[in-house]
Structures are given as C-alpha cells and as structure tokens.
Design an enzyme around this catalytic site. Structure first.
Site, PDB file in Angstrom:
ATOM      1  N   ASP A   8       0.858  -1.196   0.000  1.00  0.00           N
ATOM      2  CA  ASP A   8       0.000   0.000   0.000  1.00  0.00           C
ATOM      3  C   ASP A   8       0.896   1.249   0.000  1.00  0.00           C
ATOM      4  O   ASP A   8       2.114   1.160  -0.190  1.00  0.00           O
ATOM      5  CB  ASP A   8      -1.008  -0.035   1.161  1.00  0.00           C
ATOM      6  CG  ASP A   8      -0.366   0.148   2.529  1.00  0.00           C
ATOM      7  OD1 ASP A   8       0.892   0.246   2.608  1.00  0.00           O
ATOM      8  OD2 ASP A   8      -1.111   0.203   3.531  1.00  0.00           O
ATOM      9  N   CYS A  65       2.934  -3.408   4.078  1.00  0.00           N
ATOM     10  CA  CYS A  65       2.074  -2.270   4.435  1.00  0.00           C
ATOM     11  C   CYS A  65       2.706  -1.632   5.680  1.00  0.00           C
ATOM     12  O   CYS A  65       3.904  -1.813   5.918  1.00  0.00           O
ATOM     13  CB  CYS A  65       0.607  -2.683   4.615  1.00  0.00           C
ATOM     14  SG  CYS A  65       0.253  -3.790   5.993  1.00  0.00           S
ATOM     15  N   THR A  67       2.281  -2.282   8.921  1.00  0.00           N
ATOM     16  CA  THR A  67       2.676  -3.312   9.891  1.00  0.00           C
ATOM     17  C   THR A  67       2.861  -4.686   9.256  1.00  0.00           C
ATOM     18  O   THR A  67       3.394  -5.586   9.906  1.00  0.00           O
ATOM     19  CB  THR A  67       1.581  -3.475  10.968  1.00  0.00           C
ATOM     20  OG1 THR A  67       0.350  -3.804  10.289  1.00  0.00           O
ATOM     21  CG2 THR A  67       1.398  -2.195  11.781  1.00  0.00           C
ATOM     22  N   HIS A  98       8.370 -25.203   8.110  1.00  0.00           N
ATOM     23  CA  HIS A  98       7.262 -25.932   8.729  1.00  0.00           C
ATOM     24  C   HIS A  98       5.906 -25.634   8.092  1.00  0.00           C
ATOM     25  O   HIS A  98       5.044 -26.509   8.066  1.00  0.00           O
ATOM     26  CB  HIS A  98       7.166 -25.583  10.220  1.00  0.00           C
ATOM     27  CG  HIS A  98       8.292 -26.124  11.033  1.00  0.00           C
ATOM     28  ND1 HIS A  98       8.258 -26.193  12.410  1.00  0.00           N
ATOM     29  CD2 HIS A  98       9.518 -26.616  10.676  1.00  0.00           C
ATOM     30  CE1 HIS A  98       9.397 -26.703  12.860  1.00  0.00           C
ATOM     31  NE2 HIS A  98      10.178 -26.959  11.821  1.00  0.00           N
ATOM     32  N   ARG A 132       6.237 -34.596   8.424  1.00  0.00           N
ATOM     33  CA  ARG A 132       5.156 -34.434   9.404  1.00  0.00           C
ATOM     34  C   ARG A 132       4.423 -33.090   9.232  1.00  0.00           C
ATOM     35  O   ARG A 132       3.276 -32.950   9.625  1.00  0.00           O
ATOM     36  CB  ARG A 132       5.690 -34.565  10.831  1.00  0.00           C
ATOM     37  CG  ARG A 132       6.579 -33.426  11.293  1.00  0.00           C
ATOM     38  CD  ARG A 132       7.173 -33.710  12.673  1.00  0.00           C
ATOM     39  NE  ARG A 132       7.785 -32.533  13.276  1.00  0.00           N
ATOM     40  CZ  ARG A 132       8.993 -32.072  12.969  1.00  0.00           C
ATOM     41  NH1 ARG A 132       9.717 -32.669  12.055  1.00  0.00           N
ATOM     42  NH2 ARG A 132       9.480 -31.008  13.596  1.00  0.00           N
ATOM     43  N   HIS A 133       5.114 -32.121   8.640  1.00  0.00           N
ATOM     44  CA  HIS A 133       4.499 -30.794   8.492  1.00  0.00           C
ATOM     45  C   HIS A 133       3.418 -30.793   7.410  1.00  0.00           C
ATOM     46  O   HIS A 133       2.488 -29.986   7.470  1.00  0.00           O
ATOM     47  CB  HIS A 133       5.564 -29.748   8.168  1.00  0.00           C
ATOM     48  CG  HIS A 133       6.634 -29.683   9.206  1.00  0.00           C
ATOM     49  ND1 HIS A 133       6.376 -29.323  10.511  1.00  0.00           N
ATOM     50  CD2 HIS A 133       7.956 -29.976   9.133  1.00  0.00           C
ATOM     51  CE1 HIS A 133       7.503 -29.378  11.206  1.00  0.00           C
ATOM     52  NE2 HIS A 133       8.473 -29.772  10.399  1.00  0.00           N
TER      53      HIS A 133
HETATM   54  C1  RB5 Z   1      -2.460   2.340   6.622  1.00  0.00           C
HETATM   55  O1  RB5 Z   1      -2.596   3.489   7.401  1.00  0.00           O
HETATM   56  C2  RB5 Z   1      -2.171   1.145   7.518  1.00  0.00           C
HETATM   57  O2  RB5 Z   1      -3.312   0.822   8.239  1.00  0.00           O
HETATM   58  C3  RB5 Z   1      -1.684  -0.045   6.703  1.00  0.00           C
HETATM   59  O3  RB5 Z   1      -0.510   0.290   6.027  1.00  0.00           O
HETATM   60  C4  RB5 Z   1      -1.357  -1.293   7.492  1.00  0.00           C
HETATM   61  O4  RB5 Z   1      -0.486  -1.040   8.550  1.00  0.00           O
HETATM   62  C5  RB5 Z   1      -2.491  -2.120   7.887  1.00  0.00           C
HETATM   63  O5  RB5 Z   1      -2.375  -3.186   8.500  1.00  0.00           O
END
Ligand code: RB5
Length: 149
Positions: A8, A65, A67, A98, A132-133
C-alpha cells in the site's frame, strides 16, 4: 523463480529497496503496485499477489504495508495462501520449513530496510521440510474447504 511484490502507500517507502535486493539475488520480480504515494487500500494488493500465486503467474509473494498485518490478513483469505508476517529472520525461516508459507509480509513502520533484507533472504533461501508438516498443512486445507466458499 518469479517473486510478486505488492504494497500500500505506507509500504511504498520500503518496496523499491526490497525489489532491487530481490533482483540482486537473481530472482525475477513482478510488481503489483501501488507505485503511488496516494492513500490506498491494502486488501487490494494482498488479493492481487495471492491470486497471481494461484494463477501461477508468480511462485511466491512479498507484501508490505505499515505493519504487514492488514495486507497479510487479506492475502490469507484467498484459498491456498499461507502468508506470514515477520519481523525476524528466525520466524521467516521456520515459516517456510514448517508452514510452507507462500507469502512473506512485513511492516515498513516496524522494521528497517536492512532487517527486511535479512528476513527476505532467509525466507527465500529456505525450503519446506515436508514430512510431518505436510499433514498439518492438509488440516489447514480442510479448514479452507469447510469454511471458504
Ligand atoms: C495504513 O494506514 C495502515 O493501516 C496499513 O498500512 C497497514 O499497517 C495495515 O495493516
């Protein structure tokens, strides 16, 4: 081997660095966007990369993105996708050995570019162990069959 990359507007900061690095490692990269800094919606890029794996246009995907969370959740809604969010190389390695992850996600607000490169390298260098995985992946597939349309 072809690696798809999607992000994004927040992930855009890290994407060119990772894209260049993957190419330096000898992989072909297919870029699914966004390449604009205009605010956009991460599920669209998670879905594009996930579908490209199922369509065999690419072998593996990398998603970025803020996070890594939202974009990986979106990708994991697509049948056959096993996306992992990683902030460390150990999880990246084990997720391939795994869990045979086919998408690696991380957050440009969480990790820096050098750590992201280590994570990417570990993930790309590691093979699924099978054995096993595989049985556990079969159980995950059964959950998909039971709950996804
Ligand atoms: C965008 O502001 C943010 O929410 C996106 O980049 C991401 O971190 C979502 O999980």
């Amino acid at each position: 081997m072809k690696i798809g990359i999607g992000n994004d507007h927040v992930g855009l900061l890290l994407k060119p660095i990772i894209k260049d690095y993957i190419e330096e490692l000898g992989y072909e990269v297919v870029d699914f966007g966004t390449n604009s800094s205009v605010r956009t919606d991460y599920p669209n890029y998670g879905e594009k990369v996930a579908n490209a794996i199922n369509d065999k246009e690419i072998d593996l995907g990398i998603l970025i993105c803020g996070t890594g969370v939202g974009i990986s959740i979106a990708a994991n809604k697509v049948k056959g996708i096993r996306a992992v969010v990683c902030s460390d190389p150990y999880t990246a390695k084990l997720s391939k050995e795994h869990n045979n992850t086919n998408i690696l996600a991380f957050g440009s607000r969480v990790i820096g570019s050098d750590l992201a490169k280590l994570i990417v390298k570990e993930w790309l260098d590691t093979e699924f162990e099978g054995g096993r995985h595989q049985k556990r992946l079969d159980l995950i597939e059964k959950i998909e069959d039971d709950y996804l349309c």
